[in-house]
Design an enzyme around this catalytic site. Structure first.
Site, PDB file in Angstrom:
ATOM      1  N   CYS A 186      47.974  56.524 127.337  1.00 51.46           N
ATOM      2  CA  CYS A 186      46.926  57.291 126.665  1.00 51.46           C
ATOM      3  C   CYS A 186      47.549  58.520 125.979  1.00 51.46           C
ATOM      4  O   CYS A 186      48.445  59.153 126.522  1.00 51.46           O
ATOM      5  CB  CYS A 186      45.832  57.769 127.588  1.00 51.46           C
ATOM      6  SG  CYS A 186      44.967  56.453 128.423  1.00 51.46           S
ATOM      7  N   LYS A 199      54.241  53.132 126.450  1.00 51.30           N
ATOM      8  CA  LYS A 199      55.383  53.980 126.800  1.00 51.30           C
ATOM      9  C   LYS A 199      54.905  55.091 127.733  1.00 51.30           C
ATOM     10  O   LYS A 199      53.715  55.388 127.767  1.00 51.30           O
ATOM     11  CB  LYS A 199      55.957  54.579 125.516  1.00 51.30           C
ATOM     12  CG  LYS A 199      57.443  54.818 125.611  1.00 51.30           C
ATOM     13  CD  LYS A 199      58.050  55.008 124.270  1.00 51.30           C
ATOM     14  CE  LYS A 199      59.521  55.250 124.393  1.00 51.30           C
ATOM     15  NZ  LYS A 199      60.276  54.031 124.732  1.00 51.30           N
ATOM     16  N   TRP A 247      45.068  53.431 126.760  1.00 53.19           N
ATOM     17  CA  TRP A 247      45.698  52.301 127.433  1.00 53.19           C
ATOM     18  C   TRP A 247      44.851  52.101 128.685  1.00 53.19           C
ATOM     19  O   TRP A 247      44.866  52.918 129.594  1.00 53.19           O
ATOM     20  CB  TRP A 247      47.135  52.666 127.797  1.00 53.19           C
ATOM     21  CG  TRP A 247      47.954  51.533 128.317  1.00 53.19           C
ATOM     22  CD1 TRP A 247      48.660  50.620 127.589  1.00 53.19           C
ATOM     23  CD2 TRP A 247      48.191  51.212 129.687  1.00 53.19           C
ATOM     24  NE1 TRP A 247      49.305  49.747 128.429  1.00 53.19           N
ATOM     25  CE2 TRP A 247      49.039  50.075 129.717  1.00 53.19           C
ATOM     26  CE3 TRP A 247      47.771  51.744 130.909  1.00 53.19           C
ATOM     27  CZ2 TRP A 247      49.475  49.488 130.895  1.00 53.19           C
ATOM     28  CZ3 TRP A 247      48.203  51.153 132.086  1.00 53.19           C
ATOM     29  CH2 TRP A 247      49.049  50.040 132.067  1.00 53.19           C
ATOM     30  N   LYS A 264      64.437  42.998 127.163  1.00 54.72           N
ATOM     31  CA  LYS A 264      64.097  43.200 125.743  1.00 54.72           C
ATOM     32  C   LYS A 264      63.388  41.956 125.213  1.00 54.72           C
ATOM     33  O   LYS A 264      62.367  42.044 124.548  1.00 54.72           O
ATOM     34  CB  LYS A 264      65.349  43.474 124.896  1.00 54.72           C
ATOM     35  CG  LYS A 264      66.028  44.797 125.116  1.00 54.72           C
ATOM     36  CD  LYS A 264      65.317  46.003 124.532  1.00 54.72           C
ATOM     37  CE  LYS A 264      64.286  46.614 125.390  1.00 54.72           C
ATOM     38  NZ  LYS A 264      64.626  47.512 126.462  1.00 54.72           N
ATOM     39  N   ARG A 272      51.562  55.387 123.147  1.00 48.40           N
ATOM     40  CA  ARG A 272      51.138  55.683 124.517  1.00 48.40           C
ATOM     41  C   ARG A 272      49.956  54.826 124.951  1.00 48.40           C
ATOM     42  O   ARG A 272      49.538  54.876 126.116  1.00 48.40           O
ATOM     43  CB  ARG A 272      50.752  57.162 124.641  1.00 48.40           C
ATOM     44  CG  ARG A 272      51.862  58.121 124.293  1.00 48.40           C
ATOM     45  CD  ARG A 272      51.401  59.537 124.490  1.00 48.40           C
ATOM     46  NE  ARG A 272      51.166  59.822 125.876  1.00 48.40           N
ATOM     47  CZ  ARG A 272      52.080  60.269 126.728  1.00 48.40           C
ATOM     48  NH1 ARG A 272      53.289  60.477 126.314  1.00 48.40           N
ATOM     49  NH2 ARG A 272      51.773  60.501 127.982  1.00 48.40           N
ATOM     50  N   GLU A 307      59.811  41.482 126.892  1.00 48.93           N
ATOM     51  CA  GLU A 307      58.739  42.438 126.595  1.00 48.93           C
ATOM     52  C   GLU A 307      58.314  42.434 125.134  1.00 48.93           C
ATOM     53  O   GLU A 307      57.148  42.644 124.853  1.00 48.93           O
ATOM     54  CB  GLU A 307      59.094  43.849 127.058  1.00 48.93           C
ATOM     55  CG  GLU A 307      60.230  44.496 126.317  1.00 48.93           C
ATOM     56  CD  GLU A 307      60.592  45.879 126.847  1.00 48.93           C
ATOM     57  OE1 GLU A 307      59.723  46.570 127.377  1.00 48.93           O
ATOM     58  OE2 GLU A 307      61.772  46.246 126.718  1.00 48.93           O
ATOM     59  N   GLU A 330      69.008  44.093 131.107  1.00 51.09           N
ATOM     60  CA  GLU A 330      68.359  44.836 130.020  1.00 51.09           C
ATOM     61  C   GLU A 330      68.125  43.932 128.808  1.00 51.09           C
ATOM     62  O   GLU A 330      67.070  43.983 128.176  1.00 51.09           O
ATOM     63  CB  GLU A 330      69.219  46.061 129.656  1.00 51.09           C
ATOM     64  CG  GLU A 330      68.773  46.835 128.432  1.00 51.09           C
ATOM     65  CD  GLU A 330      67.379  47.443 128.519  1.00 51.09           C
ATOM     66  OE1 GLU A 330      66.714  47.311 129.567  1.00 51.09           O
ATOM     67  OE2 GLU A 330      66.932  48.012 127.517  1.00 51.09           O
ATOM     68  N   HIS A 388      72.784  28.504 143.141  1.00 49.48           N
ATOM     69  CA  HIS A 388      72.062  28.664 144.404  1.00 49.48           C
ATOM     70  C   HIS A 388      70.562  28.530 144.209  1.00 49.48           C
ATOM     71  O   HIS A 388      69.785  29.097 144.968  1.00 49.48           O
ATOM     72  CB  HIS A 388      72.443  30.001 145.051  1.00 49.48           C
ATOM     73  CG  HIS A 388      73.911  30.087 145.327  1.00 49.48           C
ATOM     74  ND1 HIS A 388      74.510  29.408 146.358  1.00 49.48           N
ATOM     75  CD2 HIS A 388      74.913  30.716 144.664  1.00 49.48           C
ATOM     76  CE1 HIS A 388      75.813  29.620 146.335  1.00 49.48           C
ATOM     77  NE2 HIS A 388      76.081  30.423 145.303  1.00 49.48           N
ATOM     78  N   ASN A 436      43.926  61.679 129.899  1.00 52.45           N
ATOM     79  CA  ASN A 436      45.090  60.826 130.111  1.00 52.45           C
ATOM     80  C   ASN A 436      45.423  60.895 131.589  1.00 52.45           C
ATOM     81  O   ASN A 436      45.600  61.986 132.128  1.00 52.45           O
ATOM     82  CB  ASN A 436      46.262  61.354 129.266  1.00 52.45           C
ATOM     83  CG  ASN A 436      47.571  60.671 129.595  1.00 52.45           C
ATOM     84  OD1 ASN A 436      47.582  59.562 130.110  1.00 52.45           O
ATOM     85  ND2 ASN A 436      48.668  61.335 129.287  1.00 52.45           N
ATOM     86  N   GLY A 437      45.479  59.741 132.261  1.00 55.33           N
ATOM     87  CA  GLY A 437      45.805  59.729 133.677  1.00 55.33           C
ATOM     88  C   GLY A 437      44.840  58.843 134.433  1.00 55.33           C
ATOM     89  O   GLY A 437      44.074  58.083 133.835  1.00 55.33           O
TER      90      GLY A 437
HETATM   91  C1  F6R Z   1      61.598  48.823 128.597  1.00 55.18           C
HETATM   92  C2  F6R Z   1      61.141  50.166 128.848  1.00 55.18           C
HETATM   93  C3  F6R Z   1      60.650  50.491 130.202  1.00 55.18           C
HETATM   94  C4  F6R Z   1      61.096  51.905 130.608  1.00 55.18           C
HETATM   95  C5  F6R Z   1      60.458  52.292 131.938  1.00 55.18           C
HETATM   96  C6  F6R Z   1      60.902  53.659 132.391  1.00 55.18           C
HETATM   97  O1  F6R Z   1      62.031  48.664 127.286  1.00 55.18           O
HETATM   98  O2  F6R Z   1      61.143  51.000 127.981  1.00 55.18           O
HETATM   99  O3  F6R Z   1      61.063  49.553 131.132  1.00 55.18           O
HETATM  100  O4  F6R Z   1      62.482  51.916 130.694  1.00 55.18           O
HETATM  101  O5  F6R Z   1      59.069  52.272 131.806  1.00 55.18           O
HETATM  102  O6  F6R Z   1      60.560  54.622 131.453  1.00 55.18           O
HETATM  103  P1  F6R Z   1      61.235  56.048 131.466  1.00 55.18           P
HETATM  104  O7  F6R Z   1      62.664  55.863 131.119  1.00 55.18           O
HETATM  105  O8  F6R Z   1      60.489  56.833 130.443  1.00 55.18           O
HETATM  106  O9  F6R Z   1      61.076  56.589 132.852  1.00 55.18           O
END
Ligand code: F6R
Length: 613
Positions: free
Chosen positions: A2, A608, A75, A489, A27, A492, A485, A508, A101-102
């Site tokens: 949010c 994010k 969100w 990518k 967000r 997601e 990682e 295994h 937000n929260g």
């Molecule tokens: C994946 C991604 C998330 C963040 C995770 C932690 O591409 O961006 O997995 O890495 O939500 O976020 P931060 O680093 O902001 O604590």
């Protein structure tokens, strides 16, 4: 999670709010809304779906008259995305409007209490409960600030709130706990926002609110209060990001722009910390005596940041000989971690706002451990909570999927490892000098991987691999840590089911899944382990997998004998190699997502800055 924005000034508020929200869409983007004081009433406009729908509905905000207002991009947590559940929410009397937000954790208890008093709610949100509570208090006292104080005293959970009162058309009240909120100082106009990009176009002078703090402002005046209601002064901080850093530039997506920004982000993160062939971590106190006293280092982080910690575990144990564990921050708090003053807990977070990581830091401190943050956003909650912070210098990261955030986290992990290994006397001068040289060269080598020909090569492989609905990423040691990682990518942003296993673990169990229609990305850049990983490539190929092998330039011919396709990356010091290896994997995920028509910067169900547990 949010985004909120608020404006009090002399210009029309709605276009400023909508433009600000467009910078906060990362967000949350399942609905958006604004509320503006219009003569003696509120004008509320909100709608489910992307901000563009709200913008179209209000002619970019031009259809809404008024110079004071609040806005929100959502969100969903309580209640599905819908027009009704969108913010702003009004109190029952209609006199109070809020954006939030929260998550209010005791929402259902509060809701039941109010329902028992005969109140009927229009939405399923916790936010409407808060609006209603403020409204009731306000009806009793006629004092907005007091009504907000009385209400937040009863809230459990996290919130950043922007609040309007219909009787008070000039003022905005805002308050926060465990969700970010900044105040922006303008000339004859003032702002609040969840994050800097929302207001960067208008002001670069801000104050970061701490938990419990409140700001009350109009176009000319601003007052800050602490959690007890005492007036306080807040330091003005200057944002050094340029406006273009928060814009998409000529790129199709923020994710692509941010992939291409990695050479600069690495330069900014590494450059100031290397002087005369030595690592300097200014202001960080990790003395020989302290490091020798440590029982262990524990990393806490989520998602990609957790994978950066995975790389850290391998290299800190190898080069510093300190026991290092990694824990997902969401698990850490509930596993009764063994910690004391001989433990160092390192939190990695791009946003510095991730709720689980923040709480993990607090828990670590409660248990007597020293804490260190590796954080991108200056002034963020984790940066403040940790005893010490090393900043990554990635600049604003807007795409939900992190790229430059991750690679700059790795850069700090290398710097930290080098610093600790040197302080502890665990590294000889030749190796240390080789590390320094490799780090100095890293930004240019990253740039080499982003030249047109190399990007085109990945794009072509992406074309072929786009058809697969299942993927495996495999690698050993640091390659395996990096694959996690790469696999994230792909899953997601391209919505492809993707698993990641240490290559030696395939036999295994997971090997039984491999058949035609599976793509396998094998990372084989560690010379001593190359033959072993290539043997695994042979195994998956024999079972019908479509294999892309990422390896060092000098090993590419050998890899090509087994894998259908090979991407060759330049070599660097083995410790630093993950930073180069991840770049083609980021590009692969990105281009497959684009080919599949995915909304790359705003993947479904994600947002994010995960400021809720
Ligand atoms: C994946 C991604 C998330 C963040 C995770 C932690 O591409 O961006 O997995 O890495 O939500 O976020 P931060 O680093 O902001 O604590």
């Amino acid at each position: 999670m949010c985004g909120i924005v608020g404006y009090a000034g002399y210009r029309q508020a709605a276009p400023i709010l909508i433009e600000g929200l467009s910078k906060l869409e990362y967000r949350g983007y399942d609905s958006a809304g604004i509320c503006v004081h219009t003569q003696d009433a509120f004008h509320v406009a909100k709608s489910k779906g992307r901000l563009q729908i709200l913008s179209d509905k209000t002619d970019g905000g031009n259809a809404v008259q008024g110079v004071v207002g609040i806005g929100h991009t959502r969100w969903a947590t309580h209640g599905a995305p819908s027009d009704i559940n969108s913010h702003p929410h009004l109190s029952e009397s209609g006199k109070i409007a809020i954006v939030h937000n929260g998550i209010i954790e005791n929402e259902s208890r509060l809701r039941e209490e109010l329902e028992a008093k005969g109140i009927t709610f229009r939405s399923e949100t916790d936010t409407e409960v808060v609006a209603t509570m403020i409204g009731i208090q306000y009806d009793q006292s006629g004092d907005l600030v007091d009504a907000v104080r009385q209400t937040i005293a009863r809230l459990e959970g996290s919130y950043a709130l922007g609040i309007l009162c219909v009787d008070d058309p000039d003022r905005i009240v805002a308050v926060k706990k465990n969700s970010p909120l900044i105040f922006g100082f303008g000339e004859g106009e003032n702002y609040i926002a969840s994050d800097v990009p929302a207001i960067l176009k208008h002001t670069q002078t801000v104050a970061y609110l701490n938990d419990g703090e409140m700001v009350v402002f109009d176009s000319q005046n601003v007052s800050f209060f602490d959690a007890d209601g005492n007036p306080i002064e807040k330091a003005k901080e200057t944002i050094t990001w340029s406006i273009s850093a928060a814009e998409r530039g000529g790129y199709d997506h923020f994710m692509l722009k941010e992939i291409f920004e990695q050479p600069k982000a690495l330069r900014d993160t590494i450059g100031p910390r290397l002087k005369d062939g030595k690592v300097y971590l200014d202001g960080i106190d990790l003395s020989e005596e302290y490091l020798k006293s440590l029982n262990k280092i524990t990393f806490v982080a989520c998602g990609s940041a957790y994978y950066a910690a995975g790389v850290a575990k391998y290299i800190i144990e190898k080069y510093c000989r300190i026991t290092t564990e990694i824990m997902m921050a969401s698990e850490f708090r509930y596993c009764d971690p063994v910690l004391d003053e001989k433990s160092l807990v390192i939190a990695i977070s791009q946003s510095g706002e991730t709720a689980d990581t923040l709480e993990a830091v607090r828990e670590a401190k409660r248990r007597g451990a020293r804490t260190l943050g590796i954080i991108n956003v200056v002034g963020s909650a984790i940066a403040k909570a940790a005893d010490q912070t090393i900043y990554t210098c990635a600049g604003p990261e807007i795409a939900v999927a992190t790229t430059k955030g991750f690679t700059t986290q790795l850069a700090v992990v290398y710097l930290l490892t080098m610093h600790m290994a040197k302080t502890l006397g665990k590294v000889d001068d030749t190796t240390y000098a080789a590390w320094v040289t490799a780090l100095e060269k890293l930004p240019d080598q990253a740039a080499e991987l982003l030249t047109e020909a190399r990007v085109e090569e990945v794009k072509n492989y992406a074309k072929r691999l786009t058809k697969h609905n299942n993927a495996f990423y495999i690698g050993r040691n640091l390659d395996g840590a990096t694959c996690l990682e790469g696999s994230l990518k792909l899953k997601e942003v391209a919505y492809i089911h993707s698993e990641c296993y240490p290559a030696g673990e395939l036999k295994h169990g997971p090997l039984s899944l491999i058949e035609e229609g599976y793509m396998v990305v094998a990372l084989a850049t560690i010379r001593e382990l190359f033959d072993k990983t290539i043997a695994n490539v042979r195994e998956v190929r024999a079972r019908g997998a479509d294999v892309l092998c990422v390896t060092l330039e000098e090993l590419a011919d050998e890899a090509a004998k087994q894998a259908q396709s090979v991407i060759a990356v330049p070599s660097t010091d083995p410790m630093i190699q993950p930073s180069l290896n991840i770049i083609p994997l980021q590009l692969l995920g990105y281009y497959i997502a684009v080919n599949r028509g995915c909304d790359v910067d705003k993947p479904r169900n994600l947002a994010k800055s995960v400021t809720v547990e």
